[in-house]
Structures are given as structure tokens and as C-alpha cells.
Design an enzyme around this catalytic site. Sequence first.
Site, PDB file in Angstrom:
ATOM      1  N   TYR A 139       0.816  -1.230   0.069  1.00 27.01           N
ATOM      2  CA  TYR A 139      -0.128  -0.168   0.016  1.00 27.01           C
ATOM      3  C   TYR A 139       0.831   1.225  -0.017  1.00 27.01           C
ATOM      4  CZ  TYR A 139      -2.798   3.883   1.713  1.00 27.01           C
ATOM      5  OH  TYR A 139      -3.386   5.176   2.153  1.00 27.01           O
ATOM      6  N   HIS A 185      -9.881   0.201  11.448  1.00 27.28           N
ATOM      7  CA  HIS A 185      -9.158   1.353  12.064  1.00 27.28           C
ATOM      8  C   HIS A 185      -9.836   1.345  13.351  1.00 27.28           C
ATOM      9  CE1 HIS A 185      -8.503   2.449   7.714  1.00 27.28           C
ATOM     10  NE2 HIS A 185      -7.381   2.764   8.274  1.00 27.28           N
TER      11      HIS A 185
END
Length: 322
Positions: A139, A185
Site C-alpha cells: 500500500y 481502524h
Amino acid sequence: MSGKYLVTGGAGYVGSVVAQHLLDAGHEVVVLDNLTTGFREGVPAGASFIEGDIRDAAKWLDPSYDAVLHFAAFSQVGESVAKPEKYWDNNVGGTMALLAAMRETGVRRLVFSSTAATYGEPVSTPITESDPTAPTSPYGATKLAVDHMIGGEAAAHGLGAVSLRYFNVAGAYGGCGERHDPESHLIPIVLQVALGRREAVSIFGDDYPTPDGTCIRDYIHVADLAEAHLLALDAAAPGEHLICNLGNGNGFSVREVIETARRVTGHPVPEVVAPRRGGDPAVLVASAATARERLGWNPSRADLAGIVADAWEFAQNIAGER
Ligand code: UDP
């Protein structure tokens, strides 16, 4: 002066909040999103919407646009380790197509959603833009590759671009907040526990070299982040590629976030200690001196309790919709 802006990924968390800020400032906004991770209902009411892929940007871009704000990307670190090809194809291949369409149509201004993940393990704290970039995940590598691509495009073809390297974006604004499926998250997970939708939050490692043993991150309110994008549009100068970190310069540990959520929500939020998650640096804190100096950015929502309170309001609203 009002402008016309293409917002790729404007059905996602940050893209939709930025789109709303552009509309609030009187601009015309067209959102391009393929809805693989975004939500149609996340697109602000005043924006036009194209359901499409950035790889086909040439179909929609035309010289009437003043700039592109580019958020469309896959952003799950863990998934990028398991499926790197998916990330190179969309994040890098997609951006190549977008840059080509911008070159062909003469749209010469770009604000790009980059990330602190481009730095990898920090060499010092706080992190500045001149620090080494050694991403620890595909990423981060794809986002860094795009930053390099944009730099070349600016130098060779006169693009005026700003890459904004986000630290930990959180909070909500105008009904737009953070939701991923599955959620990974910290703040949204902690709030799901507060809502009774999960039993406990797993703390990924409590043996880091930090005061309480848990990882420290720099949480930034999504509305402060959005304001930086509008300033970046003004700052983008032909032939220049400016890179700015966006964070508050304050670090909070995982345990401090959980404790703050307990106070804000009034719920107990049970926790369990779990093994470390691969690739997590112990401390990630930004120096945003460049954004302050070059963009005139002045974040006003740095208080963690305020950030969590806004995220909590959003979490309760989406829970009520289901
Ligand atoms: N974290 C955690 N439990 C969770 C999710 C995250 O302990 O369920 C930790 C994670 O290891 C990191 C911090 O919280 O240290 C922030 O993680 P997040 O995924 O929110 O953002 P990142 O820093 O990876 O961009």
C-alpha cells in the site's frame, strides 16, 4: 473565484468530506467513484456523480475542469500485503490513466491523497517530508510510486501538484464519517465496542517501546484535513510538486484512544491484548511545518476528545440506519 473540480473517490470517507468542503466554498463538484469501497449515499447532495473507474478517466475528463482531487485508491495495509497486484493495478495503473487524461485535456492542477505509510519505519520523530521513504507495505509503496510519478509529470509537463501525506485521519463532518467493511481502524472499532456491536477491542501489542507499551499515532480531524485540500488547490503552482505532511504533531497511544472513547461515550469498552500487527511502527507523528508555511494551514480541531466525539455521533447515526 469558484471552480469546477473532479473528485475521484468522492464516495469514500476523506473524498466525500473534501467534496462537501468544496461545495460549501461555492465550487462545482463532480465525483468519480466506482463504488468498490465507497458508498453512493456518501456523495454530498450538491455534487454530480459519475459511477466509473479512474482507469477510464479519459471518458469523463474535459478541459472545463480547473483541477482534479484524487482520492480513489485501495487503502488497507493488510490486504495490500496479501494482494499486492490489486494495489499496483488500481493505485498506480489507475493514476497513470488519470494523469494521461489530465495531460491530454490540459487539466494542469492536482491534489493527491498520499500517506504517512510512504515513510515506513521512521528514522526520527516528528517525521518531516525530507525523511527517507521506505514503505513497509505494498500500500505504502504504491502511494510512494504515485508521488514519484506526479513529480515527473510536474517537471516534464508542467503539472502543478500537491501531495498531502495524511497521518491518522479520524472524526466526521456533515454526516460523512469513517466506515470500512470490514472495519480495521482503531477509532471506529472502539466505537463499535461502545455500541455493543463487538465484545472488545484488541490492542495489537503492548510491548512497544512507548510509555504504556502501545503504539502512538497522530490523529487528525477529517475537517482539518479537508481544509488543507482547499488551500493546496490554491498553492499548486505549474511545474512544481509540493509534498506536505498533515498531522497535529501530537501522539496518542492506543490505550489513550480507548480511554478517551470511554469518557466520551460513557460506555465501558472492554479491551484485550493481542499480538502485534505486522508492519506497525511504534510511533508515527507528523511535522506539519511545511503545510503550515506553504499552505497557510492552521488545524483547529486537534483535541482527541473532540475528534472521538464527532466520530461517535456518526457511529451512532449509522448504527441507527441499520
Ligand atoms: N489498532 C489496535 N487494534 C485495532 C485496530 C488498530 O490496537 O483493532 C492499533 C494499530 O495497531 C495501530 C493503531 O491502532 O497501532 C492505529 O491503527 P489504524 O489501523 O487505525 O491506523 P494506521 O496507523 O494503521 O494507519
